[in-house]
Scaffold this motif. Structure first.
Motif, PDB file in Angstrom:
ATOM      1  N   VAL A 435       0.834  -1.201   0.000  1.00 22.56           N
ATOM      2  CA  VAL A 435       0.000   0.000   0.000  1.00 22.56           C
ATOM      3  C   VAL A 435       0.869   1.252   0.000  1.00 22.56           C
ATOM      4  N   MET A 436       1.971   1.213   0.744  1.00 20.23           N
ATOM      5  CA  MET A 436       2.875   2.351   0.773  1.00 20.23           C
ATOM      6  C   MET A 436       3.416   2.641  -0.622  1.00 20.23           C
ATOM      7  N   GLN A 437       3.724   1.566  -1.370  1.00 22.69           N
ATOM      8  CA  GLN A 437       4.207   1.739  -2.741  1.00 22.69           C
ATOM      9  C   GLN A 437       3.087   2.197  -3.667  1.00 22.69           C
ATOM     10  N   LEU A 438       1.929   1.568  -3.561  1.00 24.98           N
ATOM     11  CA  LEU A 438       0.815   1.870  -4.454  1.00 24.98           C
ATOM     12  C   LEU A 438       0.393   3.333  -4.378  1.00 24.98           C
ATOM     13  N   THR A 439       0.599   3.952  -3.231  1.00 24.70           N
ATOM     14  CA  THR A 439       0.197   5.347  -3.045  1.00 24.70           C
ATOM     15  C   THR A 439       1.356   6.323  -3.212  1.00 24.70           C
ATOM     16  N   ALA A 440       2.530   5.822  -3.626  1.00 27.79           N
ATOM     17  CA  ALA A 440       3.710   6.671  -3.787  1.00 27.79           C
ATOM     18  C   ALA A 440       3.896   7.056  -5.257  1.00 27.79           C
ATOM     19  N   PRO A 441       3.888   8.345  -5.596  1.00 24.60           N
ATOM     20  CA  PRO A 441       4.069   8.768  -6.999  1.00 24.60           C
ATOM     21  C   PRO A 441       5.383   8.285  -7.612  1.00 24.60           C
ATOM     22  N   ALA A 442       6.464   8.257  -6.829  1.00 21.19           N
ATOM     23  CA  ALA A 442       7.755   7.833  -7.377  1.00 21.19           C
ATOM     24  C   ALA A 442       7.713   6.369  -7.803  1.00 21.19           C
ATOM     25  N   TRP A 443       7.086   5.526  -6.995  1.00 19.67           N
ATOM     26  CA  TRP A 443       6.954   4.102  -7.349  1.00 19.67           C
ATOM     27  C   TRP A 443       6.071   3.956  -8.587  1.00 19.67           C
ATOM     28  N   ARG A 444       4.983   4.720  -8.624  1.00 22.57           N
ATOM     29  CA  ARG A 444       4.093   4.653  -9.792  1.00 22.57           C
ATOM     30  C   ARG A 444       4.850   5.028 -11.057  1.00 22.57           C
ATOM     31  N   GLU A 445       5.717   6.018 -10.954  1.00 23.53           N
ATOM     32  CA  GLU A 445       6.477   6.446 -12.127  1.00 23.53           C
ATOM     33  C   GLU A 445       7.389   5.325 -12.628  1.00 23.53           C
ATOM     34  N   ARG A 446       8.017   4.614 -11.713  1.00 24.98           N
ATOM     35  CA  ARG A 446       8.879   3.492 -12.121  1.00 24.98           C
ATOM     36  C   ARG A 446       8.059   2.377 -12.757  1.00 24.98           C
ATOM     37  N   MET A 447       6.894   2.097 -12.213  1.00 27.11           N
ATOM     38  CA  MET A 447       6.032   1.049 -12.772  1.00 27.11           C
ATOM     39  C   MET A 447       5.524   1.439 -14.159  1.00 27.11           C
ATOM     40  N   VAL A 448       5.146   2.687 -14.308  1.00 29.19           N
ATOM     41  CA  VAL A 448       4.699   3.175 -15.608  1.00 29.19           C
ATOM     42  C   VAL A 448       5.825   3.071 -16.626  1.00 29.19           C
ATOM     43  N   ASP A 449       7.031   3.462 -16.227  1.00 35.74           N
ATOM     44  CA  ASP A 449       8.176   3.398 -17.130  1.00 35.74           C
ATOM     45  C   ASP A 449       8.433   1.961 -17.579  1.00 35.74           C
ATOM     46  N   ALA A 450       8.364   1.020 -16.644  1.00 36.19           N
ATOM     47  CA  ALA A 450       8.573  -0.395 -16.992  1.00 36.19           C
ATOM     48  C   ALA A 450       7.482  -0.899 -17.930  1.00 36.19           C
ATOM     49  N   THR A 451       6.244  -0.452 -17.711  1.00 33.18           N
ATOM     50  CA  THR A 451       5.134  -0.879 -18.571  1.00 33.18           C
ATOM     51  C   THR A 451       5.302  -0.312 -19.982  1.00 33.18           C
ATOM     52  N   VAL A 452       5.733   0.937 -20.082  1.00 30.89           N
ATOM     53  CA  VAL A 452       5.993   1.532 -21.402  1.00 30.89           C
ATOM     54  C   VAL A 452       7.067   0.726 -22.142  1.00 30.89           C
ATOM     55  N   GLN A 453       8.125   0.340 -21.443  1.00 28.42           N
ATOM     56  CA  GLN A 453       9.178  -0.458 -22.071  1.00 28.42           C
ATOM     57  C   GLN A 453       8.635  -1.792 -22.585  1.00 28.42           C
ATOM     58  N   ALA A 454       7.782  -2.430 -21.797  1.00 29.77           N
ATOM     59  CA  ALA A 454       7.184  -3.700 -22.238  1.00 29.77           C
ATOM     60  C   ALA A 454       6.322  -3.497 -23.473  1.00 29.77           C
ATOM     61  N   ILE A 455       5.563  -2.415 -23.513  1.00 31.10           N
ATOM     62  CA  ILE A 455       4.716  -2.122 -24.673  1.00 31.10           C
ATOM     63  C   ILE A 455       5.572  -1.849 -25.906  1.00 31.10           C
ATOM     64  N   GLU A 456       6.638  -1.092 -25.722  1.00 32.07           N
ATOM     65  CA  GLU A 456       7.533  -0.796 -26.837  1.00 32.07           C
ATOM     66  C   GLU A 456       8.111  -2.086 -27.425  1.00 32.07           C
ATOM     67  N   THR A 457       8.546  -2.994 -26.574  1.00 30.29           N
ATOM     68  CA  THR A 457       9.103  -4.263 -27.048  1.00 30.29           C
ATOM     69  C   THR A 457       8.047  -5.103 -27.753  1.00 30.29           C
ATOM     70  N   PHE A 458       6.835  -5.128 -27.194  1.00 28.89           N
ATOM     71  CA  PHE A 458       5.747  -5.912 -27.762  1.00 28.89           C
ATOM     72  C   PHE A 458       5.399  -5.457 -29.177  1.00 28.89           C
ATOM     73  N   PHE A 459       5.374  -4.149 -29.386  1.00 25.00           N
ATOM     74  CA  PHE A 459       4.988  -3.612 -30.694  1.00 25.00           C
ATOM     75  C   PHE A 459       6.186  -3.318 -31.605  1.00 25.00           C
ATOM     76  N   ALA A 460       7.398  -3.598 -31.149  1.00 23.53           N
ATOM     77  CA  ALA A 460       8.590  -3.276 -31.942  1.00 23.53           C
ATOM     78  C   ALA A 460       8.543  -3.843 -33.363  1.00 23.53           C
ATOM     79  N   PRO A 461       8.199  -5.128 -33.565  1.00 19.41           N
ATOM     80  CA  PRO A 461       8.154  -5.662 -34.941  1.00 19.41           C
ATOM     81  C   PRO A 461       7.162  -4.904 -35.823  1.00 19.41           C
TER      82      PRO A 461
END
Length: 472
Positions: A435-461
């Motif tokens: 819960v401490m992480q889920l409500t922390a903007p800095a943690w959310r930013e890292r999770m969002v960044d990781a998700t963007v990277q996964a999306i980029e790899t998925f659609f790369a081809p």
């Protein structure tokens, strides 16, 4: 819709309690109303059919206690706000927001009454739902200024009840009944004699046969929402389409932490930030299923993804568990057979969203008669699993994952046969560290960044194969 008997019971009981020392509430409310409305007289109103059942007076007396001073002050403020003249040199005032100021339940296993104090009268609609037995009260959009925990404890025929926004301009109260019930009366009393307006719903015990007949009758009288045609998005587009789904919303809060953090308030900022980051790349068309605290049925979320002919659908949630030590993120895909018992339990919990919000679930068949649809479903599930693998690998670098972070079960929100879909549980609302992480903007930013990277790899081809000059 009501009658003089009901009004006499309501106001009579209130006056007796006033004489026992609750004069502060009326003084606060009366002074504010007088100041705001001058000599304007509130219409009492009457009409409807009369039926004072034996013992009902006692039920009403217990269910219509006066507002405490704090609530009376809130009522006065709400009434004064509605009476205030419009600003802007005679411009027409905007429609006032009605407030729910207090609520109570009284009665027994034969007859039970729910009373909700309102800052103004509103139109209402009621109907029963089955599987499980529920009573739905539809209202205009309003603000629920109710104490924390309201509705969690029931009485008589009411097991519990909940409330919230169900759609733009529309609020809803859903009553979980202890068994088959009939809606004996449902009406709104106008404000009168210093008392606020009141929503009153009376339930009485009935037979399963009568209850099911009432459900069928109500269902026949409600219009059906037609599903969006699959693939109605732009067929000539070049950019991949991504639909981001913030789990829960409105009347459906989702999981709630020990400190009161709501899942719906964690998932929405996450997908909003994820959309911002994806928009900045210029390589995707990104849509949100909801952009505010509004409830959407599971079926509607699927319709949005299919209506946009989405190339990827990501539904974002936060989990809960009986044990508070369980923590970590998990990525789910859809499967006819759950990968394990825990995945099946999570799917069953998430699939209850429509039940919580009082959505009528039509009977459906899982039988697939079209071989082309079956083939599309298999291919889609392969893509879903591939994205799940990529997302798990990226999230592992920025947060703790569960022991088995890739799982599958029969999630209703992932059932689109032609849209690769995953459901991400960001963490556990029942674990203090998560819960401490889920409500922390800095943690959310890292999770969002990781998700963007996964999306980029998925659609790369696909992005690499775009025609020259197509942008991005």
């Amino acid at each position: 819709m009501t009658d003089r008997t009901d009004r006499a019971e309501e106001t009579g009981a209130g006056r007796r309690r006033h004489r026992r020392g609750a004069l502060v509430s009326r003084a606060l409310l009366g002074a504010a109303v007088a100041a705001a409305l001058g000599l304007f007289a509130l219409d009492g109103g009457s009409g409807g059919r009369s039926h004072a059942a034996a013992g009902e007076t006692a039920v009403v007396a217990a269910a219509t206690t006066d507002l405490p001073p704090a609530a009376a002050a809130a009522t006065a403020a709400a009434v004064a706000q509605q009476a205030a003249p419009g600003a802007g040199g005679g411009a027409a005032p905007s429609a006032p927001v009605v407030h729910a100021l207090g609520a109570r339940v009284a009665g027994d296993g034969e007859r039970t009454r729910l009373v909700v104090d309102l800052s103004a009268s509103v139109p209402i609609g009621t109907f029963p739902l089955s599987d499980p037995e529920r009573v739905v009260i539809d209202l205009p959009e309003m603000r629920f200024d109710l104490p924390e925990g309201s509705g969690e404890q029931g009485r008589g025929l009411v097991a519990r009840w909940r409330y919230g926004l169900i759609a733009p301009g529309k609020s809803r109260i859903v009553i979980d009944a202890t068994g088959p019930v009939a809606i004996d009366k449902a009406f709104v009393l106008k404000a009168q004699d210093g008392q606020p307006a009141r929503l009153v719903v009376d339930l009485v015990r009935t037979s399963p046969k009568a209850f099911n007949a009432a459900v069928a009758h109500a269902r026949a009288g409600r219009p059906r929402v037609q599903a969006a045609a699959p693939g109605s998005g732009d067929a000539t587009r070049v950019l991949p389409v991504i639909v981001l789904d913030a789990g829960h919303g409105g009347i459906d809060t989702g999981a709630v932490s020990e400190k009161g953090d709501k899942e719906k308030d964690i998932t929405l900022p996450f997908v909003q930030r994820l959309k911002e980051r994806l928009d900045l790349t210029g390589r995707y068309l990104v849509f949100l299923t909801r952009s505010d605290d509004t409830f959407l049925s599971l079926g509607r979320r699927v319709e949005i993804a299919r209506g946009q002919a989405a190339d990827l659908f990501i539904s974002v949630h936060a989990d809960s568990a009986p044990q508070d030590y369980v923590r970590g993120a998990t990525i789910y895909t859809v499967s006819d057979r759950a990968s394990d018992a825990e995945a099946a339990a999570v799917a069953a919990l998430e699939n209850k969203s429509d039940v919580i919000a009082g959505v009528d679930l039509p009977e459906t068949s899982d039988t697939v008669t079209d071989i082309l649809v079956d083939l599309a479903r298999r291919e889609t599930r392969n893509y879903s699993h591939r994205f799940s693998e990529e997302l798990a690998a990226r999230l592992r670098d920025v947060t703790q994952l569960t022991i088995n972070p890739q799982r599958a079960a029969g999630f209703m929100v992932l059932r689109a046969h032609d849209v690769p879909s995953v459901l991400v549980e960001l963490g556990y609302m029942t674990n203090p560290d998560d819960v401490m992480q889920l409500t922390a903007p800095a943690w959310r930013e890292r999770m969002v960044d990781a998700t963007v990277q996964a999306i980029e790899t998925f659609f790369a081809p696909r992005l690499a194969a775009r025609p020259a000059g197509s942008g991005g």
